[in-house]
Design an enzyme around this catalytic site. Structure first.
Site, PDB file in Angstrom:
ATOM      1  CB  CYS A   2      -0.895  -0.077   1.240  1.00  0.00           C
ATOM      2  SG  CYS A   2      -1.992  -1.464   1.619  1.00  0.00           S
ATOM      3  N   GLY A  28      -0.541   0.558  -4.957  1.00  0.00           N
ATOM      4  CA  GLY A  28      -1.775   0.065  -4.851  1.00  0.00           C
ATOM      5  C   GLY A  28      -2.908   0.681  -5.463  1.00  0.00           C
ATOM      6  CG  ASN A 102       2.818  -0.270   3.136  1.00  0.00           C
ATOM      7  OD1 ASN A 102       2.405  -1.250   2.433  1.00  0.00           O
ATOM      8  ND2 ASN A 102       4.258   0.384   2.822  1.00  0.00           N
ATOM      9  N   GLY A 103       1.725  -2.634   5.199  1.00  0.00           N
ATOM     10  CA  GLY A 103       2.330  -3.859   5.654  1.00  0.00           C
ATOM     11  C   GLY A 103       1.330  -4.897   5.796  1.00  0.00           C
ATOM     12  CE1 TYR A 259       7.089  -5.049 -10.881  1.00  0.00           C
ATOM     13  CE2 TYR A 259       5.916  -5.320  -8.800  1.00  0.00           C
ATOM     14  CZ  TYR A 259       5.872  -5.137  -9.989  1.00  0.00           C
ATOM     15  OH  TYR A 259       4.606  -5.150 -10.650  1.00  0.00           O
TER      16      TYR A 259
END
Length: 511
Positions: A2, A28, A102-103, A259
């Site tokens: 995210c 996201g 985020n995670g 990436y």
């Protein structure tokens, strides 16, 4: 994965948060949300889809206030199809909290039971982010002990979160009437940076998943939030920070550099672009050692993340670098698109070949990584159809053999092409004439060369070693079983009434 933002400014932040989320859109594409505050009142709008589709002019007008948070989501826990799991999440006690995360929490099931039985709180979705919010709310209530909120209480609450939560988390939180809180897990797995902008009206602060958001929004990168650290900025712009974890290890996720992150970002003091260039140099050196007799006419990147690696590889090998694929930028990343059938269909929609760069040539295609192998197989086929005489494939990352549990939607082991296969078997499966992977030690060296202070990395998808130390075979089997059971139901796709709090939840009829 995210993308998150948090800002305390001297003027309205609705447009700033919208622009910042667009910059982080690569992190996201399933859902987006923005929350702001004015006069002690929260305003929020969120829904499924890209940032540009979720927000309309009337939504933006309602997002009043000089501070707020934003979120773009691709789910790793919960349902990709349930709009109610778009973030931020809200809880009204204590004080009123809005959280974006985020995670991925690796102990969310145990926490959910604990929250219900001991904290007497109800979790209304399957999102681990809602679990994290309620853990923070409970710890904040305990830290205040009925007294007025202050920075010591906030930092004690974050310390409580660190004690109870396991996994990876970068978090931004709005505390009603008080200010913006941001913190990072004790391993620093997911990135989080701070920026500032000095104006005539005062200092503005911005917290973001990647530094590129700071650049685009005119903020100067101050530093990364350290593993285990919490930052608190009140509504007047006063900045406070404190280490809240008893033990920390800096172990950033390697896949951010390979990436996930944009190449123009700086994470933990490392330029993502430079790290990818170094990956290409290491891979070229390995190719000289192991494939010296292979004749290559041209090096071609698979857009976009691999371009810096391919460029350096070509230079190191003394070969021409050419663009052989044209990308349609209006198709989502195949790695984070739900459904294998959709993935297969999307590759050719997304990429088209420039035939003259392939015809009659022995080509070396360079990709950032090979995960399922679906895209790689299609790309090799496309190169052959364009007339390539030989097609070799180089991966800037090692074989992806294990599941990721820290916030990347990594497939199950059965879906990973490298799981249980040798490199020769992988090569045959994707139909290439030759295949070369980066060595893990070289990958680590590529990043560490730019910041020698980083002694550890989260590389579990390559080596199966999980830095938090709490991942068991039973846990991984459970994750894979749940993934196999997730299918979109009618309720997931259309039911907007299952959320925790629906504040103007975006619907498909918004115009």
């Amino acid at each position: 994965m995210c993308g998150i933002l948090g800002v305390v400014a001297t003027s309205p932040v609705n447009q700033l948060l919208y622009d910042g989320l667009q910059v982080l859109q690569h992190r996201g594409q399933d859902a987006a949300g923005i929350a702001t505050s004015e006069g002690g009142r929260f305003h929020m709008h969120k829904g499924s889809g890209l940032v540009r589709d979720v927000f309309r002019t009337r939504n933006m007008r309602n997002l009043e206030g000089n501070w707020g948070i934003g979120h773009v989501r691709y789910p790793t826990a919960g349902s990709a199809y349930n709009a109610a799991e778009a973030q931020p999440f809200y809880v009204n006690s204590p004080f009123g909290l809005l959280l974006a995360h985020n995670g991925n929490l690796t102990n969310s099931d145990a926490l959910k039971r604990e929250i219900f039985l001991s904290d007497l709180r109800h979790i209304n979705t399957s999102s681990d982010s809602e679990v994290l919010l309620n853990v923070l709310a409970h710890e904040l209530q305990a830290a205040c002990n009925g007294l007025k909120l202050d920075e010591d209480a906030v930092f004690r609450a974050v310390a409580g979160v660190h004690r109870r939560c396991r996994g990876a988390y970068g978090v931004v939180v709005m505390i009603a009437g008080y200010g913006l809180l941001a913190f990072r897990d004790p391993y620093g797995i997911r990135p989080l940076v701070i920026g500032r902008n000095d104006t005539e009206a005062g200092t503005e602060w911005l917290v973001a998943s990647e530094s590129v958001a700071l650049d685009v929004l005119g903020f100067k990168l101050l530093r990364d939030i350290a593993p285990g650290e919490a930052v608190l900025i009140d509504t007047q712009g006063h900045f406070h920070s404190r280490q809240c974890a008893s033990k920390t290890v800096q172990a950033p996720c390697m896949f951010e550099f390979v990436y996930l992150a944009r190449p123009d970002s700086i994470i933990d003091g490392v330029s993502v672009y430079e790290s990818r260039m170094r990956m290409g140099e290491c891979l070229a050196d390995k190719m000289k050692r192991t494939m010296a007799n292979v004749h290559i006419d041209v090096v071609i990147p698979v857009p976009d993340s691999s371009r810096p690696s391919a460029l350096q590889m070509a230079e190191r090998l003394g070969l021409p670098f050419r663009e052989g694929f044209v990308k349609n930028r209006y198709i989502g990343r195949t790695f984070i698109m739900p459904g294998q059938a959709t993935r297969k269909k999307s590759v050719r929609q997304k990429l088209n070949t420039i035939h003259q760069e392939f015809k009659g040539k022995s080509v070396l295609l360079v990709d950032d990584s090979i995960v399922r192998g679906t895209t790689s197989k299609e790309i090799v086929n496309m190169a052959r159809e364009a007339g390539a005489s030989k097609v070799y494939l180089a991966s800037a990352a090692p074989p992806v053999r294990y599941a990721n549990v820290y916030g990347i939607d990594m497939p199950t082991r059965g879906e990973l092409i490298a799981s249980g296969r040798s490199e020769d078997e992988i090569c045959r499966e994707i139909g290439a004439d030759g295949l070369i992977y980066q060595d893990l030690d070289d990958l680590k060296a590529s990043v560490r060369a730019l910041n020698p202070a980083i002694s550890f990395f989260e590389t579990s998808c390559f080596d199966g070693c999980y830095v938090t130390g709490d991942i068991t075979a039973e846990y991984l089997n459970g994750v894979e079983n749940r993934r196999g059971q997730i299918t979109p139901s009618k309720g997931d796709l259309h039911d907007d009434d299952g959320g925790q709090l629906d504040l103007n939840l975006a619907s498909g009829s918004d115009n």
